[in-house]
Enzyme design. Structure first.
Site, mmCIF file in Angstrom:
data_model
loop_
_atom_site.group_PDB
_atom_site.id
_atom_site.type_symbol
_atom_site.label_atom_id
_atom_site.label_comp_id
_atom_site.label_asym_id
_atom_site.label_seq_id
_atom_site.Cartn_x
_atom_site.Cartn_y
_atom_site.Cartn_z
ATOM 1 N N GLY A 251 56.036 31.877 47.299
ATOM 2 C CA GLY A 251 56.111 31.034 46.784
ATOM 3 C C GLY A 251 55.752 29.481 47.283
ATOM 4 C CG ASN B 104 50.807 26.860 44.649
ATOM 5 O OD1 ASN B 104 49.938 25.340 44.622
ATOM 6 N ND2 ASN B 104 50.163 27.562 45.202
ATOM 7 N NE ARG C 210 49.111 46.237 31.992
ATOM 8 C CZ ARG C 210 49.537 45.543 32.880
ATOM 9 N NH1 ARG C 210 49.916 43.791 33.658
ATOM 10 N NH2 ARG C 210 48.571 45.567 34.180
ATOM 11 C CG MET D 278 50.158 38.256 42.203
ATOM 12 S SD MET D 278 48.763 37.041 42.089
ATOM 13 C CE MET D 278 48.411 37.167 43.139
ATOM 14 C CG HIS E 141 42.364 32.329 40.425
ATOM 15 N ND1 HIS E 141 42.756 33.322 40.503
ATOM 16 C CD2 HIS E 141 41.134 32.613 40.201
ATOM 17 C CE1 HIS E 141 42.243 34.137 40.737
ATOM 18 N NE2 HIS E 141 41.044 33.419 41.247
#
Ligand code: GAR
Length: 421
Positions: free
Chosen positions: A17, A19, A70, A95, A114
């Protein structure tokens, strides 16, 4: 800016974390146009959750292990984000690959950071792969998210040169530092409603050309255009010398500068010297155009760039008599200061002038810069005499107040609010 107008961010994380922390720190400035309303992790032990809690931000854990598909995981994430009234979703080391239905549900309101210069090296292990490939330039990208992994319209990139003998860790550390400057910048542009996606490319109002999007904060300054509704600052070229000479030779407006620029030849020499400094990466000379007429009304510059110290100077400024006392100078100063603090990550911006130049001293003080002292017999002038120089400074801590003051002068406060609605 009142809290109502701030763009509501949901930040999705899986781990450290850092960012997220950069965004938390940016949002701590009341003038920053966004706020984090939810931090969501798919991992209960993510360190980023602690950072959020420490900052008093609501958190949620949605473990992908609790879902059979998902789609159902993503639907649960969307529900949490909607409950929190999230307007922009920021992936920050999240991720998990998201499903097309999630990506579509948040289309153009979902961004990712990214650690590579996309489209190079999507996926994982980007630093090892960059070293393996022998690239000279690596970096990071903030982009809108589309269905392919690590793809979508690019908002901003920071280039980080690869040093010979670089280790993966050393390179990762430098890229991460660039990420921390880049993500808050991209979010700011979106929150200020300055980004538009046209043919899957991002256009940013007030930011022209390639330079700011290949933000290279640790390296040479890159020429760029800075613009608002009052002025356009365009990189100085030799072809501008005549227009600048038209201003100085007739009016004497540069008479208190180190070189009074009283002849056409001296202006041409001065422009060439400026372009040499720019080629060396330490200076960004601009000519200032009146946004309404497109006419050259003066010149100004970011110079004496000290990348390691994150320090720069604003100066080398003069304006035609009819531009003086208008919005031109404060608008140009605002753009230069914004570029210095928010794009280049400066901690200090200096302004200095001849101690005898009362008009210039008053103009600098009016910006809210702090007068720091007079250096005696500091600079040799073209006529061989020595001048005392008065130094002013603005620090990164002072910048929000200086910006608010300039916005007030330029009537930007109400503009921004109108746009934000
Ligand atoms: C960052 O380097 C980010 O760019 C990367 O994960 C790291 C998270 O670090 N993201 C991706 O690789 C996405 N494809 P952080 O948790 O300290 O921000």
């Amino acid at each position: 800016m009142g809290s109502q107008q701030r763009l509501k961010l949901g930040v999705l994380i899986s781990g450290r974390g850092s960012n997220l922390q950069a965004l938390i720190d940016a949002c701590a400035d009341p003038a920053y146009p966004a706020e984090i309303v939810l931090v969501l992790s798919n991992k209960a032990g993510a360190q980023g959750l602690l950072r959020a809690k420490e900052a008093g931000i609501a958190t949620a854990i949605v473990s992908h292990r609790d879902f059979a598909t998902r789609e159902s995981f993503d639907a649960s994430v969307t529900a949490k984000l909607r409950d929190a009234n999230v307007e922009l979703v920021c992936l920050a080391g999240f991720m998990r690959v998201l499903t097309p239905s999630f990506v579509d549900a948040w289309r153009d309101r979902l961004i990712n950071i990214h650690p590579s210069l996309l489209p190079a090296f999507p996926g994982v292990d980007t630093h090892a792969r960059a070293l393996q490939a022998g690239v000279r330039m690596h970096g990071c990208t903030v982009h809108y998210v589309r269905n392919d992994v690590d793809s979508g319209p690019i908002i901003v990139q920071a280039a980080v040169p690869v040093a010979s003998g670089d280790s993966e860790d050393a390179l990762a550390e430098r890229v991460l530092a660039a990420e921390h400057r880049t993500y808050p910048l991209a979010v700011r542009w979106i929150a200020e409603r300055r980004t538009r996606i046209i043919d899957e490319r991002v256009v940013i109002d007030g930011v022209d050309g390639v330079a700011p999007s290949i933000l290279s904060p640790d390296q040479a300054l890159l020429p760029t255009v800075l613009a608002d509704r009052h002025v356009r600052l365009v990189p100085m070229e030799l072809s501008h010398a005549d227009a600048l000479a038209d201003i100085t030779v007739a009016s004497g407006v540069a008479k208190l500068m180190t070189d009074p620029l009283s002849t056409r030849e001296s202006v041409h020499r001065w422009v060439r010297a400026a372009l040499n400094l720019r080629a060396g990466g330490t200076s960004l000379p601009f000519v200032v155009l009146d946004a309404a007429t497109g006419a050259v009304v003066g010149t100004t510059r970011l110079g004496n760039w000290s990348a390691g110290d994150r320090r720069i100077e604003i100066g080398w400024t003069f304006y035609a008599p009819n531009a003086q006392g208008t919005s031109i100078n404060p608008a140009a100063k605002r753009l230069l200061l914004e570029h210095a603090f928010e794009t280049l990550g400066c901690v200090r911006v200096e302004l200095k002038t001849d101690a005898r130049n009362a008009r210039s001293r008053a103009a600098i003080a009016k910006l809210g810069a702090t007068e720091e002292g007079i250096l005696r017999r500091h600079t040799r002038l073209a006529d061989g005499t020595w001048r005392d120089t008065v130094y002013f400074g603005i620090t990164d801590a002072e910048w929000p107040a200086v910006r608010a003051r300039l916005d007030e002068r330029l009537g930007l406060g109400s503009d921004r609010q109108r746009r934000a609605r």
